[in-house]
Design an enzyme around this catalytic site. Structure first.
Site, PDB file in Angstrom:
ATOM      1  N   ASP A  72     -15.589 -63.770   2.986  1.00 33.16           N
ATOM      2  CA  ASP A  72     -16.337 -64.666   3.872  1.00 33.16           C
ATOM      3  C   ASP A  72     -15.941 -64.269   5.301  1.00 33.16           C
ATOM      4  O   ASP A  72     -14.818 -64.505   5.726  1.00 33.16           O
ATOM      5  CB  ASP A  72     -15.963 -66.123   3.567  1.00 33.16           C
ATOM      6  N   ARG A 114     -41.262 -68.025  -0.483  1.00 35.21           N
ATOM      7  CA  ARG A 114     -39.978 -68.291  -1.138  1.00 35.21           C
ATOM      8  C   ARG A 114     -39.307 -66.963  -1.494  1.00 35.21           C
ATOM      9  O   ARG A 114     -38.103 -66.788  -1.353  1.00 35.21           O
ATOM     10  CB  ARG A 114     -40.150 -69.151  -2.402  1.00 35.21           C
TER      11      ARG A 114
END
Ligand SMILES: *Cc1c(COP(=O)(O)O)cnc(C)c1O
Length: 383
Positions: A171, A47
């Site tokens: 973005d 993780r």
């Protein structure tokens, strides 16, 4: 430093210390053994980090010109990482025509009181400046915008954002670092949906947040581990494999999109074509200045005697599907698909009509794509 294509092609090559595998192996182990209880190894628990994710992060950061990157389970997870670090009630200035999923996330968080979200037409400098007045914590930009391909001057907007004390994030999904590098134009962070051009093969979902500041990189990495939003092993392998051919795909697909846009613009059945590569596009000059290609996406509207759904369904080489930037061409009707999560008022604000059609040009022969479009135009007549 070697050239962009060289760095993309060599990403993760000759990096296997165990067996000298030329291509980086797929690491699926969730845990990594320790020699002693107190000594943490380079990789400990997947993780937190794993070798495949680390190689992909290094490659994306290098191509964007950042100091590091965090690879996430999706593009939305990368945007959410950015939001995690903001103060409660922080003002966020974002595009009125942001990606539908981005708008949905910001709207939901703002409705719960988490943020003060303000949507502006980012291609109008005055609107950005007005929304930033009194200060803001985040200025989020998307250029070209989706699906109308409006162009924001990154350098000018970044200057305004920084003067207001905001973190400036771009973005860069629609162009990828092969066609635009926002950090060199003054942005603080770059966001990617790696699902799109970076991977380019439509076989994984992932994202990345590229950083220019070590402290912020550490904080965002902390959040990615705490919330468990990092990219998985197999997906990291696919993303890195796709990235190696990014420069060639981006260039070829962009060239095809330009030819298609020019062909459509000359057709009597077509009322409007939105593509920054066309000389009459309002953002053409800015796109030519800050981009190194016009991109793989274009959108169009047919004349009133034509049916957009009939057109989309008649296409054979453009698959009717969400997403963009893959090697296969796609068609979508944003109002019913990618931007359906927006309210109809929000869509009207953003200028997205129910008749708008979006195309993503793939790697098929351009002549075949144009022949397919021609047949579908004929089939779209309503009378
Ligand atoms: C697809 C997309 C996203 C979201 O990425 P996912 O990988 O689907 O989560 C964000 N921004 C833009 C511009 C996109 O096209």
């Amino acid at each position: 430093m070697t050239g962009f294509a060289t760095r993309a092609a060599r990403a993760g090559i000759n990096r296997d210390p165990a067996h000298r595998a030329v291509t980086a192996p797929i690491h699926l182990s969730s845990a990594y053994a320790r020699a002693t209880p107190e000594l943490a190894p380079d990789f400990d628990y997947a993780r937190t980090a794993h070798p495949g994710r680390a190689l992909f992060e290094e490659a994306v950061a290098d191509l964007e010109g950042g100091i590091g990157a965090i690879a996430t389970a999706s593009g939305m997870a990368a945007i959410d990482l950015l939001l995690n670090d903001l103060r409660h009630g922080a003002r966020i200035v974002a595009p009125v025509d942001a990606y539908g999923g981005t708008r949905r996330l910001l709207d939901a968080r703002a409705a719960g009181g988490r943020f003060d979200a303000r949507y502006v037409r980012c291609w109008e400098k005055g609107e950005v400046a007005a929304a930033l007045e009194g200060g803001a914590e985040l200025l989020l930009l998307e250029t070209p915008s989706n699906p109308l391909l409006r162009i924001t001057d990154i350098q000018a907007a970044a200057r305004l954002g920084k003067a207001a004390g905001a973190l400036v994030a771009v973005d860069n999904t629609l162009l990828s670092p092969a066609l635009q590098r926002p950090l060199a134009l003054g942005a603080d962070c770059v966001i990617h949906s790696a699902t799109k051009l970076i991977n380019g093969h439509s076989d994984m979902v992932g994202g990345a947040l590229v950083e220019t500041d070590a402290g912020r990189l550490d904080r965002h990495r902390w959040w990615a581990n705490a919330a468990g939003t990092g990219l998985a092993g197999f997906d990291a392998f696919l993303a890195l494999r796709g990235l190696r051919t990014l420069p060639v795909r981006a260039r070829t697909q962009s060239a095809s999109a330009l030819q298609i846009a020019e062909w459509l613009a000359a057709r009597p059945e077509v009322a409007a074509v939105h593509y920054p590569g066309l000389k009459d596009h309002p953002g053409h000059a800015m796109a030519a200045r800050q981009q190194s290609g016009f991109g793989v996406i274009l959108s169009l509207e047919l004349t009133p005697d034509r049916d957009a759904r009939g057109f989309a369904k008649a296409l054979k080489l453009f698959t009717l599907a969400q997403s963009l930037g893959g090697v296969e061409s796609l068609v979508s009707l944003p109002a019913l698909m990618t931007h359906a999560a927006m309210t109809s008022e929000a869509r009207a604000d953003a200028g997205i009509s129910d008749r708008l059609i979006r195309l993503s040009a793939g790697l098929e022969d351009t002549a075949d794509l144009i022949a397919d479009l021609e047949a579908a135009l004929t089939a779209s007549a309503t009378t």
